[in-house]
Design an enzyme around this catalytic site. Structure first.
Site, PDB file in Angstrom:
ATOM      1  N   HIS A  36      12.776  29.324  -5.318  1.00 59.72           N
ATOM      2  CA  HIS A  36      12.309  30.656  -5.736  1.00 59.72           C
ATOM      3  C   HIS A  36      13.373  31.336  -6.606  1.00 59.72           C
ATOM      4  O   HIS A  36      13.042  31.995  -7.589  1.00 59.72           O
ATOM      5  CB  HIS A  36      12.060  31.547  -4.510  1.00 59.72           C
ATOM      6  N   SER A 184      11.746  23.864  -0.146  1.00 68.76           N
ATOM      7  CA  SER A 184      10.437  24.351   0.291  1.00 68.76           C
ATOM      8  C   SER A 184      10.636  25.225   1.523  1.00 68.76           C
ATOM      9  O   SER A 184      11.543  24.970   2.328  1.00 68.76           O
ATOM     10  CB  SER A 184       9.572  23.126   0.629  1.00 68.76           C
TER      11      SER A 184
HETATM   12  O1  PAF Z   1       3.140  28.908  -3.812  1.00 67.13           O
HETATM   13  C1  PAF Z   1       3.042  29.900  -3.049  1.00 67.13           C
HETATM   14  O2  PAF Z   1       4.030  30.409  -2.501  1.00 67.13           O
HETATM   15  C2  PAF Z   1       1.667  30.490  -2.780  1.00 67.13           C
HETATM   16  O3  PAF Z   1       0.687  29.511  -2.753  1.00 67.13           O
HETATM   17  C3  PAF Z   1       1.293  31.611  -3.771  1.00 67.13           C
HETATM   18  C4  PAF Z   1       1.169  31.101  -5.190  1.00 67.13           C
HETATM   19  C5  PAF Z   1       2.337  32.723  -3.717  1.00 67.13           C
HETATM   20  C6  PAF Z   1      -0.069  32.216  -3.380  1.00 67.13           C
HETATM   21  O4  PAF Z   1      -0.040  32.750  -2.097  1.00 67.13           O
END
Ligand code: PAF
Length: 259
Positions: A36, A184
């Site tokens: 992220h 993840s």
């Molecule tokens: O990949 C994710 O974290 C989720 O599937 C998303 C795109 C935020 C949708 O809830």
């Protein structure tokens, strides 16, 4: 200064003040990790305003147990986002995002009933539905997704095209640890011993001659394999270890059998 928005109405008021600025958006379900962080960093480089959403979307979980045990780490997520200089964080609650619970859904056609679409009934519908809602609320110029969830990235890109949404979808490479395990949120549920073992998923994807060989090796190593397929120029896998479901994929060009 980071701003946190808990209601769609408050965020929309703020959004009106941002007219004319370039907006980048990173939708997440929290439990943020280096993957992220790389999306937020890229978003920071390419946009004036960085918006991140944190919402554990109930409609994309086909298994209530999975939803219950999904890691929730809001305080550390917010601290990370502040250090990455994100501007606006949306943390809506379910009733605000789904005022009529489950009245409308985005339904992809049968071509999506493979891999994640086959093994997690309702998952892609839930993702598409919440992403459509979020895109309509945030109105971003660019939206960032990791390539780790490759099928998700594909169906979202197709939906944005089909529904004439104006955001540009920006795919970002998978971030891996030093053993090759894809970052993840679910990895946090693995014990240290199994985390090491989980990295074999990536090694086997790379080195197996074909999906059948990859399945045989992984099953011998104790993985419960759901699928291994080759599509869109990639080799994709879903398998569980220690009850934790892992997915990964790599470009076919990086498989030993194709180099
Ligand atoms: O990949 C994710 O974290 C989720 O599937 C998303 C795109 C935020 C949708 O809830």
């Amino acid at each position: 200064m980071i701003r946190i928005w808990n209601t769609v109405a408050d965020w929309r008021e703020r959004r009106r003040t941002l007219a004319g600025r370039s907006i980048g958006f990173v939708p997440t379900m929290g439990a943020l990790h280096r993957g992220h962080a790389s999306l937020v960093e890229r978003c920071r480089q390419e946009n004036e305003i960085v918006v991140v959403s944190i919402f554990v979307n109930p409609t994309q979980f086909n298994d209530p147990k999975d939803l219950r045990r999904y890691p929730r780490t809001l305080d550390s997520d917010l601290a990370l986002l502040e250090s990455l200089q994100a501007d606006d964080i949306l943390v809506p609650n379910s009733s605000d995002l789904y005022p009529n619970v489950d009245r409308f859904r985005v339904e992809p056609d049968d071509s999506s009933r493979t891999m994640e679409g086959a093994f997690r009934p309702g998952y892609l519908q839930g993702v598409l539905t919440v992403v459509l809602k979020l895109l309509n609320i945030v109105e971003p110029d660019r939206t960032y997704f990791g390539e780790k969830d490759y099928q998700q990235l594909k169906v979202i890109t197709d939906m944005v095209h089909e529904f004439f949404l104006s955001t540009k979808i920006v795919p970002c490479p998978t971030v891996r640890d030093n053993l090759g395990l894809a970052e993840s949120s679910r990895n946090a549920l693995l014990s240290a011993e199994y985390r090491k073992k989980a990295a074999q998923l990536f090694r086997v994807l790379k080195t197996a001659a074909d999906p059948t060989e990859a399945r045989t090796i992984l099953e011998a190593e104790g993985f419960a394999v759901e699928y291994i397929e080759e599509r869109w120029g990639r080799r994709l896998v879903a398998a569980s270890l220690e009850g934790v479901r892992l997915i990964d994929n790599i470009p076919m060009g990086t498989c030993a059998s194709h180099t």
